[in-house]
Design a protein around this motif. Structure first.
Motif, mmCIF file in Angstrom:
data_model
loop_
_atom_site.group_PDB
_atom_site.id
_atom_site.type_symbol
_atom_site.label_atom_id
_atom_site.label_comp_id
_atom_site.label_asym_id
_atom_site.label_seq_id
_atom_site.Cartn_x
_atom_site.Cartn_y
_atom_site.Cartn_z
ATOM 1 N N ILE A 8 0.918 -1.198 -0.202
ATOM 2 C CA ILE A 8 0.047 0.081 -0.224
ATOM 3 C C ILE A 8 0.873 1.249 0.187
ATOM 4 O O ILE A 8 1.596 1.430 0.982
ATOM 5 C CB ILE A 8 -0.829 0.083 1.326
ATOM 6 C CG1 ILE A 8 -1.857 -1.184 1.293
ATOM 7 C CG2 ILE A 8 -1.790 1.184 1.159
ATOM 8 C CD1 ILE A 8 -2.491 -1.604 0.482
ATOM 9 N N ALA A 9 0.589 2.184 -0.871
ATOM 10 C CA ALA A 9 1.521 3.343 -0.857
ATOM 11 C C ALA A 9 0.408 4.245 -0.045
ATOM 12 O O ALA A 9 -0.636 4.539 -0.339
ATOM 13 C CB ALA A 9 1.723 3.838 -2.635
ATOM 14 N N ILE A 10 1.361 5.098 0.608
ATOM 15 C CA ILE A 10 1.007 6.429 1.496
ATOM 16 C C ILE A 10 1.577 7.479 0.908
ATOM 17 O O ILE A 10 2.934 7.464 1.265
ATOM 18 C CB ILE A 10 0.654 5.936 2.957
ATOM 19 C CG1 ILE A 10 0.222 4.588 3.019
ATOM 20 C CG2 ILE A 10 0.099 7.323 3.572
ATOM 21 C CD1 ILE A 10 0.369 4.196 4.666
ATOM 22 N N GLU A 11 1.058 8.583 0.672
ATOM 23 C CA GLU A 11 1.826 9.743 0.257
ATOM 24 C C GLU A 11 1.640 10.532 1.559
ATOM 25 O O GLU A 11 0.847 10.586 2.232
ATOM 26 C CB GLU A 11 0.981 10.457 -0.763
ATOM 27 C CG GLU A 11 1.230 9.881 -2.125
ATOM 28 C CD GLU A 11 2.582 10.133 -3.023
ATOM 29 O OE1 GLU A 11 3.458 11.004 -2.309
ATOM 30 O OE2 GLU A 11 2.805 9.585 -3.741
ATOM 31 N N HIS A 12 3.059 11.110 1.784
ATOM 32 C CA HIS A 12 3.188 12.277 2.929
ATOM 33 C C HIS A 12 2.043 13.306 2.663
ATOM 34 O O HIS A 12 1.980 13.664 1.616
ATOM 35 C CB HIS A 12 4.654 12.751 3.053
ATOM 36 C CG HIS A 12 4.511 13.685 3.949
ATOM 37 N ND1 HIS A 12 4.662 15.183 3.893
ATOM 38 C CD2 HIS A 12 4.760 13.719 5.352
ATOM 39 C CE1 HIS A 12 4.912 15.767 4.705
ATOM 40 N NE2 HIS A 12 4.716 14.939 5.966
ATOM 41 N N ASP A 13 1.260 13.668 3.566
ATOM 42 C CA ASP A 13 0.569 15.012 3.732
ATOM 43 C C ASP A 13 0.366 15.694 4.969
ATOM 44 O O ASP A 13 1.158 15.382 5.876
ATOM 45 C CB ASP A 13 -0.897 14.548 3.210
ATOM 46 C CG ASP A 13 -1.753 13.810 3.976
ATOM 47 O OD1 ASP A 13 -1.485 13.622 5.335
ATOM 48 O OD2 ASP A 13 -2.708 12.954 3.463
ATOM 49 N N ASP A 14 -0.404 16.576 5.086
ATOM 50 C CA ASP A 14 -0.511 17.298 6.064
ATOM 51 C C ASP A 14 -1.769 17.030 7.052
ATOM 52 O O ASP A 14 -2.080 17.751 7.826
ATOM 53 C CB ASP A 14 -0.757 18.834 5.688
ATOM 54 C CG ASP A 14 0.591 19.548 5.133
ATOM 55 O OD1 ASP A 14 1.616 18.971 5.567
ATOM 56 O OD2 ASP A 14 0.480 20.413 4.478
ATOM 57 N N TYR A 15 -2.272 15.858 6.801
ATOM 58 C CA TYR A 15 -3.478 15.184 7.465
ATOM 59 C C TYR A 15 -2.961 13.790 8.299
ATOM 60 O O TYR A 15 -2.063 13.960 8.895
ATOM 61 C CB TYR A 15 -4.640 15.084 6.618
ATOM 62 C CG TYR A 15 -5.878 15.025 7.367
ATOM 63 C CD1 TYR A 15 -6.272 15.797 8.327
ATOM 64 C CD2 TYR A 15 -6.773 14.026 6.936
ATOM 65 C CE1 TYR A 15 -7.410 15.571 8.787
ATOM 66 C CE2 TYR A 15 -8.077 14.040 7.187
ATOM 67 C CZ TYR A 15 -8.452 14.624 8.655
ATOM 68 O OH TYR A 15 -9.825 14.403 8.870
ATOM 69 N N HIS A 16 -3.568 12.878 8.069
ATOM 70 C CA HIS A 16 -3.427 11.774 8.591
ATOM 71 C C HIS A 16 -2.015 11.138 8.362
ATOM 72 O O HIS A 16 -1.560 10.315 8.915
ATOM 73 C CB HIS A 16 -4.512 10.667 8.327
ATOM 74 C CG HIS A 16 -5.841 11.002 8.989
ATOM 75 N ND1 HIS A 16 -5.834 11.194 10.428
ATOM 76 C CD2 HIS A 16 -7.000 11.134 8.418
ATOM 77 C CE1 HIS A 16 -7.098 11.371 10.645
ATOM 78 N NE2 HIS A 16 -8.175 11.149 9.396
ATOM 79 N N ALA A 17 -1.359 11.431 7.218
ATOM 80 C CA ALA A 17 -0.242 11.004 6.690
ATOM 81 C C ALA A 17 0.748 12.122 6.857
ATOM 82 O O ALA A 17 1.816 11.909 6.115
ATOM 83 C CB ALA A 17 -0.132 10.348 5.330
ATOM 84 N N GLU A 18 0.778 12.841 7.899
ATOM 85 C CA GLU A 18 1.717 13.870 8.246
ATOM 86 C C GLU A 18 3.125 13.222 8.633
ATOM 87 O O GLU A 18 4.151 13.859 8.521
ATOM 88 C CB GLU A 18 1.106 14.854 9.454
ATOM 89 C CG GLU A 18 1.815 15.780 9.805
ATOM 90 C CD GLU A 18 1.553 16.553 11.338
ATOM 91 O OE1 GLU A 18 2.182 17.683 11.269
ATOM 92 O OE2 GLU A 18 0.550 16.237 11.568
ATOM 93 N N HIS A 19 3.006 12.146 9.395
ATOM 94 C CA HIS A 19 4.293 11.574 9.768
ATOM 95 C C HIS A 19 4.511 10.237 9.331
ATOM 96 O O HIS A 19 4.652 9.274 9.820
ATOM 97 C CB HIS A 19 4.391 11.501 11.565
ATOM 98 C CG HIS A 19 4.016 12.738 12.241
ATOM 99 N ND1 HIS A 19 2.861 12.947 12.856
ATOM 100 C CD2 HIS A 19 4.893 13.718 12.216
ATOM 101 C CE1 HIS A 19 3.297 14.196 13.288
ATOM 102 N NE2 HIS A 19 4.379 14.527 13.008
ATOM 103 N N VAL A 20 4.889 10.049 8.086
ATOM 104 C CA VAL A 20 5.308 9.055 7.138
ATOM 105 C C VAL A 20 6.478 9.529 6.439
ATOM 106 O O VAL A 20 6.634 10.399 5.918
ATOM 107 C CB VAL A 20 4.023 8.303 6.238
ATOM 108 C CG1 VAL A 20 2.900 8.014 6.875
ATOM 109 C CG2 VAL A 20 3.761 9.332 5.126
#
Length: 148
Positions: A8-20
């Motif tokens: 599963i790819a998860i792009e860093h973002d400013d929401y739930h994926a802030e710390h990936v």
């Protein structure tokens, strides 16, 4: 099983994926704040979870800390632990990760990127960040996007 995701790819973002992201030595990580929703008389529970993966995306380590019900959550204490967990990773870069679905149990609760198999012919595969199902992933698995 056909259609079952392997990564599963998860792009860093400013929401739930802030710390990936990725550590200096190439390990991948997800630092997140799952929650066990209140059900019936259960007050629910807030958590901090750090998942560390090898370069190929396989889970190496999981650390889960409980903060009790949302109504009594000490946000500054949780923020301090988030900062501590990030610092424990050393040199990091926030960026896209590609990790395998996984499931662990803590305090009798299932945590992780848990695969949800189709229940019938009209249903589709999904991967849900649990507990709380606050990130849901669908094909294409390499898009890096999620639903909340």
């Amino acid at each position: 099983m056909e259609g079952r995701p392997t990564l599963i790819a998860i792009e860093h973002d400013d929401y739930h994926a802030e710390h990936v992201g990725v550590t200096g030595d190439g390990r991948q990580f997800i630092l997140t704040t799952p929650f066990d929703p209140a059900v019936g008389t259960n007050l629910g529970c807030e958590f901090v979870a750090l998942y560390v993966f090898d370069k190929a995306g396989h889970l190496l380590e999981a650390k889960v800390d409980s903060f009790g019900p949302r109504s009594s959550l000490d946000e500054s204490t949780r923020r301090s632990l988030l900062d501590e967990r990030l610092a424990s990773l050393g040199d990091i870069s926030f960026k896209r990760v590609e990790v395998a679905p996984f499931e662990i149990e803590h305090l009798g609760i299932k945590f992780g990127l848990i695969v949800r198999e189709p229940e019938d012919d009209d249903d589709i595969w999904a991967v849900e960040m649990q507990p709380g199902n606050y990130m849901a992933f669908f094909e294409p698995w390499d898009s890096g996007e999620y639903d909340t």
